[in-house]
Motif scaffolding. Structure first.
Motif, mmCIF file in Angstrom:
data_model
loop_
_atom_site.group_PDB
_atom_site.id
_atom_site.type_symbol
_atom_site.label_atom_id
_atom_site.label_comp_id
_atom_site.label_asym_id
_atom_site.label_seq_id
_atom_site.Cartn_x
_atom_site.Cartn_y
_atom_site.Cartn_z
ATOM 1 N N LEU A 1 0.841 -1.200 0.000
ATOM 2 C CA LEU A 1 0.000 0.000 0.000
ATOM 3 C C LEU A 1 0.875 1.248 0.000
ATOM 4 C CD1 LEU A 1 -2.493 -1.091 2.795
ATOM 5 C CD2 LEU A 1 -3.072 -0.831 0.381
ATOM 6 N N SER B 1 -6.747 1.609 -0.026
ATOM 7 C CA SER B 1 -7.042 0.229 0.348
ATOM 8 C C SER B 1 -6.887 -0.682 -0.869
ATOM 9 C CB SER B 1 -8.433 0.107 0.963
ATOM 10 O OG SER B 1 -9.358 0.904 0.266
ATOM 11 N N ASP C 1 -8.245 -6.691 1.344
ATOM 12 C CA ASP C 1 -8.633 -6.557 2.747
ATOM 13 C C ASP C 1 -7.619 -5.761 3.562
ATOM 14 O OD1 ASP C 1 -6.768 -8.440 2.361
ATOM 15 O OD2 ASP C 1 -7.803 -10.064 3.394
ATOM 16 N N LYS C 2 -6.774 -4.965 2.869
ATOM 17 C CA LYS C 2 -5.819 -4.129 3.597
ATOM 18 C C LYS C 2 -6.182 -2.667 3.396
ATOM 19 C CE LYS C 2 -2.038 -7.202 2.283
ATOM 20 N NZ LYS C 2 -0.842 -7.277 1.425
ATOM 21 N N SER C 3 -5.940 -1.864 4.406
ATOM 22 C CA SER C 3 -6.147 -0.432 4.205
ATOM 23 C C SER C 3 -5.156 0.365 5.042
ATOM 24 C CB SER C 3 -7.582 -0.037 4.579
ATOM 25 O OG SER C 3 -7.763 -0.166 5.965
ATOM 26 N N GLN D 1 -4.738 4.377 6.369
ATOM 27 C CA GLN D 1 -5.469 5.641 6.454
ATOM 28 C C GLN D 1 -4.633 6.733 7.100
ATOM 29 O OE1 GLN D 1 -9.042 5.444 8.803
ATOM 30 N NE2 GLN D 1 -9.408 7.642 8.636
ATOM 31 N N PRO E 1 -14.780 3.021 2.457
ATOM 32 C CA PRO E 1 -13.884 2.274 1.566
ATOM 33 C C PRO E 1 -14.422 2.173 0.142
ATOM 34 C CG PRO E 1 -14.878 0.812 3.210
ATOM 35 C CD PRO E 1 -15.329 2.181 3.536
#
Lengths: 210, 112
Positions: A69, A80, A83-85, A87, A175
């Protein structure tokens, strides 16, 4: 490699984990919504939450190598992928959310990449959890409880803000176009669960096990 | 209810996300051991309480949790400027420069 000692904070398999909503769901069994539910509430328990602190110059490359990311540098934005994000929380602070159980390996990998630079990685997985709201009236329910402008014009997909929510604090994120996510403190989970059940009653609210 | 511009989030948020944290630009005596009791007491305890423009520190408590400075009128509650820590107020500098050029004071209030 950094000199900081990192240890596996998760107990091994023998100990059963209980989500912050474990007792809330037992005490407040939901009557199924009459007709079509306007709001669907789902918990995403046991995710890996890591707080990364440091300057973008220090973190950028290492974080990209480990998580895939890019560090968002625009205020109040998030990147994102699946299933990863990741912020933006503050100019020197980011929240990394990954699938359950990856705290230890990710922190080790990050410290390996970032070496002895000036940064901090804190595992906050036990302290907060993610509540997901979807359905046609999800935005209306959130609007009742926050002073933050949630209109799609000012709150596009990929935006996430830390703000006041239901007289407490929460991170509100979007998201994608269909879903809203609340990152809330574990200790406020039951309070917010009941608050949202009450706020969503007029639209028909239902919960979903994931 | 005010909307306050956070210089770090770079957007206006509602007042309830912020907390006031007192007078801004206080300088700790560079060498406390050599400071007189009066200097040290002024630094620790005494604060301006002007009627008019006042520079204050605020913190974006529910948001990015960063401190920043506000130039605010204590009579009208007008917020003239918010700017990051470590910087000086450009509005105040412009007003001072304007006064030196002999321009009349703007309606926002007198500089304390």
């Amino acid at each position: 490699m950094s000199k900081v000692e990192v240890f596996q904070q998760q107990p091994s398999g023998a100990v059963a984990a209980e989500s912050p909503f474990h007792f809330s769901r037992q005490r407040n069994p939901l009557a199924p919504a009459k007709g079509e539910a306007g709001v669907i509430m789902a918990e995403r328990p046991f995710l890996t939450h890591l707080i990364l602190r440091g300057t973008p110059e220090v973190l950028l490359g290492g974080v990209r190598n480990v998580t895939g990311l890019t560090l968002p540098q625009t205020p109040c934005s998030m990147n994102s992928k699946e299933d990863k994000s990741l912020q933006w929380l503050a100019p020197d602070e980011w929240l990394l959310i990954l699938p359950p159980g990856s705290e230890f390996s990710t922190e080790k990998a990050l410290r390996g990449e970032l070496g002895d630079g000036s940064y901090a990685i804190v595992n906050v997985s036990g302290g907060q959890t993610v509540l997901e709201l979807s359905g046609p009236n999800a935005r209306e329910v959130l609007m009742k409880s926050t002073s933050c402008d949630l209109h799609p014009r000012t709150f596009p997909e990929g935006r996430g803000v830390s703000t006041v929510f239901a007289k407490t604090g929460a991170i509100i994120r979007r998201p994608d176009a269909q879903r809203w996510e609340l990152v809330i403190r574990r200790s406020f989970a039951d309070y917010l669960y009941r608050w949202l059940l009450s706020a969503g009653a007029e639209y028909g609210i239902t919960t979903q096990e994931r | 209810m005010f909307y306050i511009h956070c210089p770090y989030c770079n957007e206006r948020r509602s007042e309830e996300e912020f907390h006031a944290k007192g007078q801004a630009h206080l300088m700790r005596p560079a060498n406390p051991e050599e400071a007189s009791d009066r200097e040290w007491g002024d630094y620790l305890f005494f604060r301006d309480n002007p009627r008019g423009l006042h520079q204050e520190m605020w913190v974006h408590a529910a948001g990015c949790r960063k401190f920043f400075n506000i130039l605010r009128n204590t009579v009208s509650y007008e917020i003239l400027e918010t700017y990051p820590m470590g910087e000086q107020s450009s509005v105040l500098a412009e007003m001072t420069a304007g006064r030196e050029r002999g321009e009349p004071r703007r309606a926002a209030g007198a500089v304390a």
